[in-house]
Design a protein around this motif. Structure first.
Motif, PDB file in Angstrom:
ATOM      1  N   ALA A  28      28.975  36.778   8.403  1.00  0.00           N
ATOM      2  CA  ALA A  28      27.520  36.821   8.257  1.00  0.00           C
ATOM      3  C   ALA A  28      27.067  38.140   7.653  1.00  0.00           C
ATOM      4  O   ALA A  28      26.181  38.181   6.789  1.00  0.00           O
ATOM      5  CB  ALA A  28      26.859  36.597   9.622  1.00  0.00           C
ATOM      6  N   SER A  31      27.831  38.308   3.998  1.00  0.00           N
ATOM      7  CA  SER A  31      27.023  37.375   3.219  1.00  0.00           C
ATOM      8  C   SER A  31      25.675  37.950   2.826  1.00  0.00           C
ATOM      9  O   SER A  31      25.056  37.476   1.857  1.00  0.00           O
ATOM     10  CB  SER A  31      26.817  36.072   4.011  1.00  0.00           C
ATOM     11  OG  SER A  31      25.890  36.254   5.072  1.00  0.00           O
ATOM     12  N   SER A  48      21.364  32.758  12.014  1.00  0.00           N
ATOM     13  CA  SER A  48      21.679  31.490  11.359  1.00  0.00           C
ATOM     14  C   SER A  48      21.853  31.694   9.866  1.00  0.00           C
ATOM     15  O   SER A  48      21.363  32.671   9.284  1.00  0.00           O
ATOM     16  CB  SER A  48      20.560  30.481  11.606  1.00  0.00           C
ATOM     17  OG  SER A  48      19.368  30.880  10.927  1.00  0.00           O
ATOM     18  N   ARG A  49      22.547  30.767   9.241  1.00  0.00           N
ATOM     19  CA  ARG A  49      22.724  30.846   7.783  1.00  0.00           C
ATOM     20  C   ARG A  49      21.370  30.789   7.082  1.00  0.00           C
ATOM     21  O   ARG A  49      21.132  31.503   6.107  1.00  0.00           O
ATOM     22  CB  ARG A  49      23.607  29.700   7.302  1.00  0.00           C
ATOM     23  CG  ARG A  49      23.787  29.674   5.786  1.00  0.00           C
ATOM     24  CD  ARG A  49      24.731  28.592   5.348  1.00  0.00           C
ATOM     25  NE  ARG A  49      26.088  28.847   5.819  1.00  0.00           N
ATOM     26  CZ  ARG A  49      27.131  28.073   5.521  1.00  0.00           C
ATOM     27  NH1 ARG A  49      26.957  26.984   4.769  1.00  0.00           N
ATOM     28  NH2 ARG A  49      28.324  28.363   5.980  1.00  0.00           N
ATOM     29  N   HIS A  50      20.484  29.959   7.594  1.00  0.00           N
ATOM     30  CA  HIS A  50      19.145  29.844   6.999  1.00  0.00           C
ATOM     31  C   HIS A  50      18.410  31.177   7.068  1.00  0.00           C
ATOM     32  O   HIS A  50      17.780  31.597   6.085  1.00  0.00           O
ATOM     33  CB  HIS A  50      18.341  28.762   7.734  1.00  0.00           C
ATOM     34  CG  HIS A  50      16.904  28.684   7.306  1.00  0.00           C
ATOM     35  ND1 HIS A  50      16.509  28.172   6.083  1.00  0.00           N
ATOM     36  CD2 HIS A  50      15.752  29.084   7.944  1.00  0.00           C
ATOM     37  CE1 HIS A  50      15.190  28.252   5.980  1.00  0.00           C
ATOM     38  NE2 HIS A  50      14.709  28.795   7.094  1.00  0.00           N
ATOM     39  N   GLU A  76      20.004  33.649   4.548  1.00  0.00           N
ATOM     40  CA  GLU A  76      19.705  33.290   3.154  1.00  0.00           C
ATOM     41  C   GLU A  76      18.247  33.580   2.816  1.00  0.00           C
ATOM     42  O   GLU A  76      17.940  34.086   1.722  1.00  0.00           O
ATOM     43  CB  GLU A  76      20.019  31.812   2.926  1.00  0.00           C
ATOM     44  CG  GLU A  76      21.520  31.510   2.920  1.00  0.00           C
ATOM     45  CD  GLU A  76      21.814  30.028   2.777  1.00  0.00           C
ATOM     46  OE1 GLU A  76      20.852  29.217   2.895  1.00  0.00           O
ATOM     47  OE2 GLU A  76      22.982  29.674   2.544  1.00  0.00           O
TER      48      GLU A  76
END
Length: 401
Positions: free
Chosen positions: A238, A241, A358-360, A363
């Protein structure tokens, strides 16, 4: 060439003591140094004892009154000195002296070692004598112009950046400490010559409570403060990213002449104060990524309250800086070997802590930051000017301060 700065005679910086109950343990510096030597990393770099910072150099950022207080005060005379600065309670409150920032023996000397290391590191970068300069005794990023904060008394990072600005139009400061780099951000909040980028834990009253995404600077510095507030449990995947896309855009758009990376070890898994879940490898990947840009780079220490893990990570990251992979190597015997049992390895592993990012969320946060970067001028610059003279060369009273 890598220039590594550490006061090793007679292990000065590691001998200071904030108090038996305090989370800050300068002893970790002795642990790092012992491992560096026993891993033979000193053979790949120049190790130097930096000149200690003077009071005059400290006042390039800090107020005269505050530095005078630090020079005068000691545990024995704290009440007397406080009275001269507005009364017993007022004299301590105005400089934020208390449980987090206690007065200990040698407080000014400790600060002069830390600040002197970062100033000397900056000088080696600007002179071209080094591509990477390391001061693990630095990174004390919370200290403010007029007060101590968060275990930090003199902001060596700000002083090092000010030295870099004498030669570079733009300097990028990146902070991977679990705490927001508020002192450095505040110092350069209104200028476009320094961009600050802090990746930190935010929310639920976590210290220092600053560093929202919307905090982006003021005036000429609008959009030149980048904040990446993260939630508890962020892991290697994470973190990478969001770290790499944000830094990539900053490097391409801002084009800094030099980079300062604060490598606080409290973002590692298992820290006593932080709640991130980075492994040693994940933490070190930030150093590796910055190294790939081939821009003059200063590495600083910072937080880190599991001293075993912090010393492991900074040893590993020194290896990255000099191009020596320590991942699969056995830990050599060193002066603190018994601290690293029972595994006796150079490794900090992530735990099973839940990642609340969270990925959301990541991003969306990345997209917002990148969009903000696109709206600022490309590679802002200042007019050409003569490099300012260093006060140490012409102030006859410097040695007395």
């Amino acid at each position: 060439m890598v220039m590594f700065y550490f006061n090793n005679v007679p292990d000065d910086v590691g001998n200071f003591n904030f108090g038996a109950w305090h989370n800050m343990k300068p002893k970790r510096m002795q642990m790092v140094h012992s491992m560096l030597v026993n891993y033979r990393l000193h053979e790949h770099m120049d190790m130097m004892i930096p000149t200690r910072s003077t009071a005059l150099q400290m006042t390039r950022f800090h107020s005269d009154e505050y530095i005078t207080f630090l020079k005068m005060v000691s545990p024995e005379n704290i009440n007397e000195v406080a009275m001269t600065f507005g009364g017993l309670d007022d004299g301590l409150t105005r400089f934020n002296i208390g449980d987090d920032c206690p007065i200990f023996d040698g407080i000014f000397e400790f600060s002069s070692i830390s600040a002197g290391g970062s100033i000397s590191a900056a000088n080696k970068l600007t002179s071209g004598d080094a591509d990477i300069a390391i001061n693990w005794a630095g990174g004390l990023h919370h200290a403010k112009k007029n007060e101590a904060s968060g275990f930090c008394y003199v902001n060596d990072a700000v002083l090092g950046i000010l030295e870099l600005l004498r030669h570079h139009q733009r300097v990028l400061y990146i902070d991977i400490d679990v705490h927001h780099g508020d002192g450095v951000e505040e110092a350069f909040y209104t200028t476009d010559r320094v961009m600050t980028c802090s990746f930190h834990q935010y929310g639920n009253g976590f210290f220092p409570g600053t560093g929202q995404r919307k905090d982006t600077g003021l005036g000429k510095g609008k959009r030149y403060a980048v904040n990446v507030p993260l939630q508890v449990g962020v892991d290697d995947e994470a973190y990478k990213s969001i770290f790499q896309p944000v830094i990539k855009h900053i490097m391409e758009w801002y084009r800094p002449g030099a980079v300062v990376l604060q490598c606080g070890g409290d973002s590692l898994a298992g820290d006593r104060l932080g709640s991130f879940n980075l492994s040693m490898s994940g933490h070190g990947s930030c150093v590796e990524y910055l190294r790939s840009f081939n821009v003059p780079l200063m590495l600083l220490g910072g937080g880190g309250y599991n001293i075993r893990n912090t010393s492991r990570a900074w040893t590993y990251e020194t290896g990255i800086a000099v191009g020596v992979d320590l991942t699969e190597t056995e830990m050599p015997y060193n002066n603190y070997f018994e601290y690293f049992g029972p595994e006796y390895r150079l490794d900090v592993r992530s735990t099973n802590m839940k990642n609340h990012n969270s990925r959301h969320y990541l991003e969306k946060l990345t997209a917002e930051i990148v969009e903000n970067l696109r709206s600022m001028p490309f590679a802002p610059s200042v007019g050409l000017q003569e490099v300012p003279r260093d006060p140490k060369y012409y102030d006859s009273d410097d040695s007395e301060k």
